[in-house]
Design a protein around this motif. Sequence first.
Motif, PDB file in Angstrom:
ATOM      1  N   VAL A   4       0.870  -1.113   0.006  1.00 38.66           N
ATOM      2  CA  VAL A   4       0.108  -0.057  -0.021  1.00 38.66           C
ATOM      3  C   VAL A   4       1.088   1.431   0.082  1.00 38.66           C
ATOM      4  CG1 VAL A   4      -1.844   1.359   1.278  1.00 38.66           C
ATOM      5  CG2 VAL A   4      -1.936  -1.192   1.156  1.00 38.66           C
ATOM      6  N   GLU A   5       0.650   2.051  -1.024  1.00 38.16           N
ATOM      7  CA  GLU A   5       1.289   3.361  -0.795  1.00 38.16           C
ATOM      8  C   GLU A   5       0.360   4.420  -0.134  1.00 38.16           C
ATOM      9  OE1 GLU A   5       2.919   5.220  -4.121  1.00 38.16           O
ATOM     10  OE2 GLU A   5       3.681   3.445  -4.720  1.00 38.16           O
ATOM     11  N   LEU A   6       0.985   5.174   0.822  1.00 37.27           N
ATOM     12  CA  LEU A   6       0.115   6.009   1.712  1.00 37.27           C
ATOM     13  C   LEU A   6       1.044   7.260   2.156  1.00 37.27           C
ATOM     14  CD1 LEU A   6       1.093   5.387   4.739  1.00 37.27           C
ATOM     15  CD2 LEU A   6      -0.802   4.033   4.608  1.00 37.27           C
ATOM     16  N   GLU A   7       0.276   8.466   2.558  1.00 36.92           N
ATOM     17  CA  GLU A   7       0.952   9.585   3.099  1.00 36.92           C
ATOM     18  C   GLU A   7       0.814   9.233   4.482  1.00 36.92           C
ATOM     19  OE1 GLU A   7       1.723  12.983   2.647  1.00 36.92           O
ATOM     20  OE2 GLU A   7       1.921  12.134   0.171  1.00 36.92           O
ATOM     21  N   GLY A   8       2.012   9.264   5.241  1.00 37.61           N
ATOM     22  CA  GLY A   8       2.222   8.733   6.530  1.00 37.61           C
ATOM     23  C   GLY A   8       3.405   9.557   7.086  1.00 37.61           C
ATOM     24  N   ARG A   9       3.457   9.059   8.390  1.00 35.29           N
ATOM     25  CA  ARG A   9       4.600   9.670   8.999  1.00 35.29           C
ATOM     26  C   ARG A   9       5.199   8.621   9.732  1.00 35.29           C
ATOM     27  NH1 ARG A   9       5.230  13.176  13.543  1.00 35.29           N
ATOM     28  NH2 ARG A   9       3.007  13.035  13.869  1.00 35.29           N
ATOM     29  N   TYR A  10       6.518   8.432   9.658  1.00 32.03           N
ATOM     30  CA  TYR A  10       7.142   7.380  10.238  1.00 32.03           C
ATOM     31  C   TYR A  10       8.196   7.779  11.506  1.00 32.03           C
ATOM     32  CZ  TYR A  10      10.370   3.524  11.522  1.00 32.03           C
ATOM     33  OH  TYR A  10      11.217   2.662  12.227  1.00 32.03           O
ATOM     34  N   GLN A  11       7.784   7.291  12.588  1.00 28.60           N
ATOM     35  CA  GLN A  11       8.389   7.734  13.876  1.00 28.60           C
ATOM     36  C   GLN A  11       8.542   6.506  14.936  1.00 28.60           C
ATOM     37  OE1 GLN A  11       6.564  11.545  14.984  1.00 28.60           O
ATOM     38  NE2 GLN A  11       8.603  12.302  15.134  1.00 28.60           N
ATOM     39  N   LYS A  12       9.502   6.462  15.460  1.00 25.14           N
ATOM     40  CA  LYS A  12       9.990   5.338  16.539  1.00 25.14           C
ATOM     41  C   LYS A  12       9.309   5.746  17.721  1.00 25.14           C
ATOM     42  CE  LYS A  12      14.353   3.956  14.721  1.00 25.14           C
ATOM     43  NZ  LYS A  12      13.921   2.635  14.456  1.00 25.14           N
ATOM     44  N   GLY A  13       9.248   5.067  18.635  1.00 22.48           N
ATOM     45  CA  GLY A  13       8.614   5.509  20.145  1.00 22.48           C
ATOM     46  C   GLY A  13       7.249   5.053  20.462  1.00 22.48           C
ATOM     47  N   ARG A  14       6.643   5.487  21.351  1.00 19.76           N
ATOM     48  CA  ARG A  14       5.440   5.017  21.681  1.00 19.76           C
ATOM     49  C   ARG A  14       4.115   4.997  20.344  1.00 19.76           C
ATOM     50  NH1 ARG A  14       3.474   4.879  27.194  1.00 19.76           N
ATOM     51  NH2 ARG A  14       4.799   3.778  28.219  1.00 19.76           N
ATOM     52  N   GLY A  15       3.794   4.031  20.428  1.00 20.65           N
ATOM     53  CA  GLY A  15       2.581   3.888  19.299  1.00 20.65           C
ATOM     54  C   GLY A  15       3.083   3.788  17.846  1.00 20.65           C
ATOM     55  N   SER A  16       4.386   3.153  17.905  1.00 24.04           N
ATOM     56  CA  SER A  16       5.045   3.328  16.592  1.00 24.04           C
ATOM     57  C   SER A  16       5.015   2.063  16.032  1.00 24.04           C
ATOM     58  CB  SER A  16       6.409   3.784  16.749  1.00 24.04           C
ATOM     59  OG  SER A  16       7.054   2.587  17.488  1.00 24.04           O
ATOM     60  N   VAL A  17       5.275   1.990  14.585  1.00 21.41           N
ATOM     61  CA  VAL A  17       5.312   0.571  14.031  1.00 21.41           C
ATOM     62  C   VAL A  17       6.499  -0.514  14.634  1.00 21.41           C
ATOM     63  CG1 VAL A  17       6.147  -0.666  11.897  1.00 21.41           C
ATOM     64  CG2 VAL A  17       4.721   1.509  11.966  1.00 21.41           C
ATOM     65  N   ASP A  18       7.449   0.173  15.032  1.00 22.69           N
ATOM     66  CA  ASP A  18       8.425  -0.683  15.872  1.00 22.69           C
ATOM     67  C   ASP A  18       7.901  -1.243  17.148  1.00 22.69           C
ATOM     68  OD1 ASP A  18       9.637   1.727  14.196  1.00 22.69           O
ATOM     69  OD2 ASP A  18      11.482   0.587  14.773  1.00 22.69           O
ATOM     70  N   GLU A  19       7.278  -0.240  17.909  1.00 26.01           N
ATOM     71  CA  GLU A  19       6.795  -0.821  19.125  1.00 26.01           C
ATOM     72  C   GLU A  19       5.809  -1.726  18.983  1.00 26.01           C
ATOM     73  OE1 GLU A  19       4.135   1.577  21.592  1.00 26.01           O
ATOM     74  OE2 GLU A  19       4.893   0.751  23.329  1.00 26.01           O
ATOM     75  N   PHE A  20       4.758  -1.554  17.899  1.00 24.65           N
ATOM     76  CA  PHE A  20       3.624  -2.680  17.579  1.00 24.65           C
ATOM     77  C   PHE A  20       4.330  -3.883  17.016  1.00 24.65           C
ATOM     78  CE2 PHE A  20       1.464  -4.678  13.996  1.00 24.65           C
ATOM     79  CZ  PHE A  20       0.249  -4.920  14.678  1.00 24.65           C
ATOM     80  N   LEU A  21       5.470  -3.937  16.277  1.00 22.05           N
ATOM     81  CA  LEU A  21       6.015  -5.515  16.083  1.00 22.05           C
ATOM     82  C   LEU A  21       6.718  -5.756  17.222  1.00 22.05           C
ATOM     83  CD1 LEU A  21       7.116  -4.593  12.332  1.00 22.05           C
ATOM     84  CD2 LEU A  21       5.068  -5.762  13.215  1.00 22.05           C
ATOM     85  N   GLU A  22       7.397  -5.074  18.017  1.00 18.20           N
ATOM     86  CA  GLU A  22       8.130  -5.571  19.169  1.00 18.20           C
ATOM     87  C   GLU A  22       6.962  -6.195  20.110  1.00 18.20           C
ATOM     88  OE1 GLU A  22       9.303  -2.414  21.908  1.00 18.20           O
ATOM     89  OE2 GLU A  22       9.613  -3.687  23.295  1.00 18.20           O
ATOM     90  N   LEU A  23       5.862  -5.721  20.322  1.00 13.55           N
ATOM     91  CA  LEU A  23       4.863  -6.284  21.167  1.00 13.55           C
ATOM     92  C   LEU A  23       4.231  -7.399  20.698  1.00 13.55           C
ATOM     93  CD1 LEU A  23       3.387  -2.995  22.691  1.00 13.55           C
ATOM     94  CD2 LEU A  23       5.029  -4.413  23.585  1.00 13.55           C
ATOM     95  N   THR A  24       3.911  -7.340  19.366  1.00  9.94           N
ATOM     96  CA  THR A  24       3.446  -8.562  18.624  1.00  9.94           C
ATOM     97  C   THR A  24       4.621  -9.587  18.562  1.00  9.94           C
ATOM     98  OG1 THR A  24       2.386  -6.925  16.995  1.00  9.94           O
ATOM     99  CG2 THR A  24       2.580  -9.372  16.147  1.00  9.94           C
ATOM    100  N   ALA A  25       5.668  -9.308  18.561  1.00  7.83           N
ATOM    101  CA  ALA A  25       6.784 -10.575  18.616  1.00  7.83           C
ATOM    102  C   ALA A  25       6.669 -11.239  20.053  1.00  7.83           C
ATOM    103  CB  ALA A  25       8.100 -10.106  18.426  1.00  7.83           C
TER     104      ALA A  25
END
Lengths: 381, 712
Positions: B218-239
Amino acid sequence: MAKKPADPKGGSLTTRIKERDARTRNRIVDLADAVAEKALAMREPKIEIPIRAKSNTIWNKKQRVLQMGQATSERELFNLNQAKQFMQTCLHASSIKDLIGAEKTLSLRGMFYKGLHTVAGTKEKTFTDQDESDGILEDLEVSLGALREELHIFAKKKGTMIGNITIIDSGDEIDCRRMGSGGYAIPSIVEPDVIQFKKCDAKFVLHVEKDTVWGRFNEDKFWQKHNCILTEGGGQPSRGVRRLLQRLNTELNLPIYCLLDCDPWGHYIFSVIKQGSISLAFESNRLAIPEAKFIGVRSKDYKECGLTDDVQIALNDNDTKRAKEIAAYPWFAEHKGWQKEIDLMLKNGFKMEVESLITKDISYVTEEYVPQRLKAKDWLE
Amino acid sequence: MSKKDTAPKVTAETMAARQRDISVSEFFAKNRHLLGFDNPRKALLTTVKEAVDNSLDACEEAGILPDITVVIEDLQPDRGRDVKQSRYRITVVDNGPGIVRKQVENVFGRLLFGSKFHRLKMSRGQQGIGISAAGMYGLITTGKPMLIQTRPKANQPAHHIELAMNTKTNRAEVTVDEETEDFPLQRLRNLTPGTRELASRGEYLSPKDYPTGTSVTVELEGRYQKGRGSVDEFLELTAIANPHARITLVPPSRESAAEEDDPGTKNRAGKGATPADISTEDPQAAPAVTTETGGVVVFPRGVQELPPETKEIQPHPKGIELGILLQMLKDYEATEKGGTLYNFLQEKFCRVSASTASEFCSAIKATSRTKVADIEPPQAELLYKAFQEAKLAPPPTDCLAPIGVRQLLAGMLKGVRAEFYAASSREAEVYRGRPFQIEAAIAFGGELAADESARVIRFANRVPLLFQQSACSSFKSVTETNWRNYDLQQPRESLPIGPLVIMIHMASVWVPFTSESKEAIADYDEIRKEMKLALMECGRKLGAYLKKRARMKREAERRDVFQKYIGEISKAINAINGTDAKALYDALLAQAKKRTAIADLQLDEDGKRIKDEDPADQDGVIIVDAPSAPIGGGTAADPFAPTKAEAARLKVAAMQNDEPPLLDVKQAPRAKSKGSGKAEPAKHAEPDKGGAKPKMRLVGGKLVPVEEPGLF
C-alpha cells in the motif's frame, strides 16, 4: 620517650622491666596462638575481652574504690559488627610485640599510625580515626591484663606540677621548686621505673581543676607559703596525673586536696580521682585515692563568701540530670555531706566556677579562701 | 432570510429524491478516524497492523509457523528536514496459505467482508474492515492502487493483482491482473545494505521460506516515527505475544520530523530491540533475542509450536441481547422451515441440553413442539429473561487459545531485557456469556529504567493495544493491584515505579473493545478481577525473588566484610607467632564461606528462620543470573550485559530443548540452579576487582558504602 641507652638505673629495675616485657610478649603470643588454633580447627576464632562498662563495675566498699567485675565479652571474627575490630585487635597486638622487641614506646597517636594502612585488595583503611585505635588499645590492656606502659604505649602529656619536691624522671633530677611559671609537665607514665621521688618537703598536695587557676596559685607562690605541691589536670585528669597523685598520697603520705568547680563535672572529676572511673576500673587499685578531699567550690560559698549574681551559671537540664546521677553513686549516696552539697546546688539552680572567686579579689582564692578552708578543715571527703 | 420565499420548497418528495444508500466505503472514507486513520502517523501504523494481523490469522489457521516481513520504504527521502509527513510504500509479506484468485477482490477490496465476524471464535481480526480500509486510505491520499501478490499453491506462479477500490460501489476494480514468478519480490531483497546482507545469508525473504504466501503493498501519506505507538513498538509487542512468529522489519531510512504535540514519541528504555552487538554472533546460538543488522530488525521465533487450534462455539444464552435473540429466531425460521423452539435452543446455543431446553420451553408456557415461527415478541422477551435467571454451565473454553506460560516467558525474554521474568495464566472465565481468559507476565530489573513508572503492555487476542491506555480495563487492574506488597514503590492509584514491564493478555471469542478502533478493553468487573488475580500471581513471584535477591546481596556484603579482614588477620597472627599465613587464610576463608551460607538460611528481614525457597523453582519464572545489580540500578552501561544475554540465551535454549511443550518451564531453571546454585554465591565473594560494587564498612553496626578515601 625512648629509654636512654646509658640509663643509670639499678640492675634490679632493668631485670624487672625485662621480666615484665617477657610476660607481656607471652600474653600476646598466647592470644595469637588461640586465634590460630581455633581457625585451623575450623572453629570461629574469638578474643575474650573483659567488659568495660558500668554493668561490669563493682563498688568495693571496703577498699572504697571502683573495681572491674569478672564479666567478659567475646570478640568474634564472623560477626558483622565485630569483624573489623577483630582485625584491628590483631593488628595492634602485632604492633605491640614489635614495640617490645625494639624496646621502644609509642604514643596513642603513634600507634594509630603504626597500624594504619589500606586493607589489602580494598580502598578501606584499617583504622578510620584515632578514637577507633585508642579503644582497641584499651581492649588489649584489659584482655592481656597488661597496663598501658607495659604495652609500651603512652598518652599525650597532660597536667602540671610545681612545689616543694625533687623527683628523678628517666634519670634526670628535677627540682619542682624551680620550674618557673610553666611548671613541670606530668608525663603519661609515672611508674617508679620512670619517676622516683628524691626529696619531698611538702606537707600536702593542692590539686586544682584547670591551668588558669593553677597559674593564679603559682604566681602568688601559694606552694611556697603553705609548703605544698600544686598540680592541675586540665579538666578530667589523665592516668598519669592520677597515678602521680596516688603515689604522692600512698608513698609520701601527702593528703590530696582538690579545688574544683561547683558543678556536676567538677563533682565527677572528684569522684574519678577518689574512687576511680568505670572505663579504667581495672586500674583503680593504683589510680584511686580514697582519701582525697574536696575543699571547694561549695554551693554554700555563694552566700558564705558573699558572691554576686554575676557568677551564677544556670543549671541546664543536662546538668540537673547529671547531678542526680552523681548523687546516686553509692559512695556519694551514703555520704550525707555530699547529698546536702548536691541538693543545695540543685536548689540554687546554678553552678559556679573556681574563677568566680576572683570577683571578690584577684588573690582571694589563694590568700583567703583556700587557707581558711584548710585551717577550718572545711571539706568534703 | 429574505430568500426564504424564493427558495424552492422542500417537500417530502424532493427529500426522497436525495435519500439514497450510503456505501459503507463512503462512510468510512469520511470517518476514517473510526478505523484508526486519524493522523498520518497512526495511518501508517494501522496499515501495518491490519496487514500483520491478517497474516498471523491466516498462517495460524493454515497451521503454518508465521514468518512475516514488513518493509516500509520512504518514497520522498529527499524532503526537507522539517517536513512532518511523507509518502511511504508499505509491503507486508507472509508465508501463509495465500488467497485463491477469485477471492482477492473481496478480501482486499470490500469493507465488512470477512470470515471472522459471523462466528464466535478467537481471532485477531473481528470485523473485516482493516486491510481494505488501509487500501482505501492509500488510494485516497496517493491515488495509487493496492498491490497484491499471492501464491496459494507452492510451485505455481503467484498472482500479481493491482486493486483500486470504488468507494461508491464498495467493490474493487482490478487494474492489473497477471501471473508472476517474482514472489517474494526480488526488489525488496536489494533495498538496503542490511537487507542485502541478510538475504545473502538466506535469512531475509528467501523464496524457500515463502513457498506459499501473500504480499500486500500500500502506498500512503504517513509519518514514520519511533517510540510509543510506533510501528516498531507494535511489532516488538506483537513478537512478544506471538513467540511462534518470526517477524522482520525493514524501517525507512529516516524518521519524520517530530511534532511537539505528538504523544509518546519518547523512546522508552528497556526496549527489546537492541544494538547490533549480538548480531555478529552465530545466529543459531542466539535464537530468541531480537537482533538488528544494518537497520533491519529481526524478531526471531521463540518457540516452535503453533498456538493450539481454537474451536468455534455457539453463543451462550447469557451472552446475547434481546434483539439478537429475535434475529436468531428469524434466521432459524428462514433456514429450518417449521423448526421447533426445542430444537432451536439446543442447536443454536451452547450449554443447552435437552432437559434445559424443555425447562426454557415450559418457562414461557410453550411445549417442545412449539414452532419458532409461533413465538411472539413478548414470549421472546420472557425467554430472554429465563436465560438470565437460568443456572447454566459456563460456555466451553476450548474456543480459547491462551498464549501459555511458557510461550509468554519466551516472548518476554526475547523482547524485554530484564533479569527476572514471571508469567501466569488464569483459568478461563465468562463475562456476559462469553468465555475469556487472562494471562499476565512481568519482567523486572536488568536494563529496564529503574526510576520510571512501570510500562504496561496490553494485548487482546495476541494483538498489541497501543492507544488509550488509561481507558483500558487492564491499566486499571494494574493500578488497583497493590504492588507495595511485592516490595515495589507505588504512588496511590498509580502505576508501580521501578524497572518493570507488565504484560496483560486477554483471550476471548469476543473482546469487548471500547471502540471500533480496538484500542482499549471495556471495563467489565469479571475481566478486571481476573486481571488482578493474574497480576497478583506474578507479583508474588517477583516479591519472592526480590526478597531472595536482597538476602543474597546481604550475604555477599557479609562475606565481603569477613573476607576483607581475613588477610590482615592472617598476616598479623603470622607476625606474632609465626603461624603459616596462607594456611590460616585458607582456613578462615573456608569458614567465612560456610558461615555466610548458613547464616543466610537462618534469617530473613525479621530475623526469623526461613526456608530457603529458590524463587527460580516456582512455576512460570525465569531468572537471568545477574543478581549483583543493585536494586534501583540504572540503565547505564552494564559491564555484565554480554553475560546476561548469554544467560538468557542459555535459558531459552534449555527451554527449547525440553520437548514436553508446556509446563516444563520450572524444570529448566531448576536444573540450572541445581548445577550452580550452591556454588554461585562464591562468585560474589571474590574480591571485587572491577569495583562495580560499592565498598561497605561498619558504622555503628550498620553497613554503609565507603566514600573514596580522603586524606587523613
